[in-house]
Design an enzyme around this catalytic site. Sequence first.
Site, PDB file in Angstrom:
ATOM      1  N   LYS A  22     -13.070  -5.041  -4.835  1.00  0.00           N
ATOM      2  CA  LYS A  22     -13.650  -3.955  -5.206  1.00  0.00           C
ATOM      3  C   LYS A  22     -12.625  -3.128  -5.873  1.00  0.00           C
ATOM      4  O   LYS A  22     -11.580  -3.001  -5.598  1.00  0.00           O
ATOM      5  CB  LYS A  22     -14.122  -3.413  -3.728  1.00  0.00           C
ATOM      6  CG  LYS A  22     -14.722  -1.800  -4.327  1.00  0.00           C
ATOM      7  CD  LYS A  22     -14.624  -0.844  -2.967  1.00  0.00           C
ATOM      8  CE  LYS A  22     -15.038   0.292  -3.158  1.00  0.00           C
ATOM      9  NZ  LYS A  22     -15.074   1.092  -1.797  1.00  0.00           N
ATOM     10  N   LYS A  30      -8.204 -12.497  -6.751  1.00  0.00           N
ATOM     11  CA  LYS A  30      -9.471 -12.774  -5.956  1.00  0.00           C
ATOM     12  C   LYS A  30     -10.378 -11.720  -6.230  1.00  0.00           C
ATOM     13  O   LYS A  30     -10.311 -10.400  -6.645  1.00  0.00           O
ATOM     14  CB  LYS A  30      -9.189 -12.781  -4.480  1.00  0.00           C
ATOM     15  CG  LYS A  30      -8.988 -11.554  -3.525  1.00  0.00           C
ATOM     16  CD  LYS A  30      -8.897 -12.084  -2.073  1.00  0.00           C
ATOM     17  CE  LYS A  30      -9.006 -10.697  -1.297  1.00  0.00           C
ATOM     18  NZ  LYS A  30      -9.118 -10.823   0.033  1.00  0.00           N
ATOM     19  N   LYS A  36       0.724  -1.279  -0.039  1.00  0.00           N
ATOM     20  CA  LYS A  36       0.047  -0.067   0.082  1.00  0.00           C
ATOM     21  C   LYS A  36       0.718   1.395   0.024  1.00  0.00           C
ATOM     22  O   LYS A  36       0.233   2.396  -0.249  1.00  0.00           O
ATOM     23  CB  LYS A  36      -1.087  -0.012   1.257  1.00  0.00           C
ATOM     24  CG  LYS A  36      -1.930  -0.942   1.032  1.00  0.00           C
ATOM     25  CD  LYS A  36      -3.185  -0.720   1.919  1.00  0.00           C
ATOM     26  CE  LYS A  36      -4.367  -1.763   1.683  1.00  0.00           C
ATOM     27  NZ  LYS A  36      -5.429  -1.614   2.314  1.00  0.00           N
TER      28      LYS A  36
END
Length: 330
Positions: free
Chosen positions: A198, A195, A112
Amino acid sequence: MARVFSGVKPTADVPHLGNYIGAFRQWVALQDLHECIFCVVDLHSLTVPWDPELLRKRSRSAAASLIASGIDPERSVLFLQSEVMEHTELTWILTCVSRMGELSRMTQFKDKSRNTENESIGTGLYMYPVLMAADVLVYRGELVPVGEDQKQHLELMRDIAERFNRTFGDTFPVPDPYIPVEGARIMGLDDPAYKMAKTTERPNNLIWMNDPPEVVRKKILRAVTDSGREVVASPDKPAITNLLSIYSAVTARPVSEIEQEYEGKGYGDFKKGLAQAVIDFLDPFRARYLEILEDPGRLDKILDTGAAQAREMAQETMQVVRDRIGLRRS
Ligand code: TRP
């Protein structure tokens, strides 16, 4: 019976099918076996820039989604993280027990912060796993259902608990991860290598739990498939295997039975059947979800009760923690 704790971030208005099959479905089943605490981790949502009104709305809808999925507030404790102050108090204490080295090794943090200059990486992002450790340890949680991507955070949680216990005396059980059943990891409909998640750019990757029937049908008919035409689960058929997992989860039927049903039929028939199965499954979810949101008073009462129950458990732990580490006058 073990004490189970898990948390969900209020990141969207409703969960997607992958959240349900990969996480909430397991949580619902755990209620029959264990003492369960489920938390909407709104403080974790502050680790990236946020919109206050949206956060408030999503925290509420996350709680509604859990109830609509089958979390029973009569049997499980359901609450918002920020309503129990002890989470933040224990976070600071555990911060002082954790190390820069171990936090810097967290792959989620590295991922991140990869595209951000060191100087401007949010400290919250860095501390995220310590807050997560406090979430569980403040209840002396023993079993933590998490997805694959959270396993490293759980390892850290265990290390922190062990270090605290060694230094200040046995205080926390060292929590075990509870890894979902096979077939629980749902992949993207448009790319079975990743996977279901969103994203803004790829609306056909996932099915939202409140997608209307015609949208569900469209997304499933567009889902990628593998070469060949047999409907069988196998390592060389990742797309069909994923669709079979979804089919199995929403109908509670074993994959082998579904394979048999579609023997000699093609992908087209299979997708039609799957679309209908998903639609039939989502229908009652949507109805329950809307019903809960339409009665904010009732939801508030559930969350108030949950927070009160959680607070009582957390306060008990914090008494012991403060005592052990030398805080408060005796
Ligand atoms: N980090 C978890 C996630 O992103 C959410 C979470 C926060 C959590 N605190 C937790 C999960 C404690 C299990 C236990 O999915």
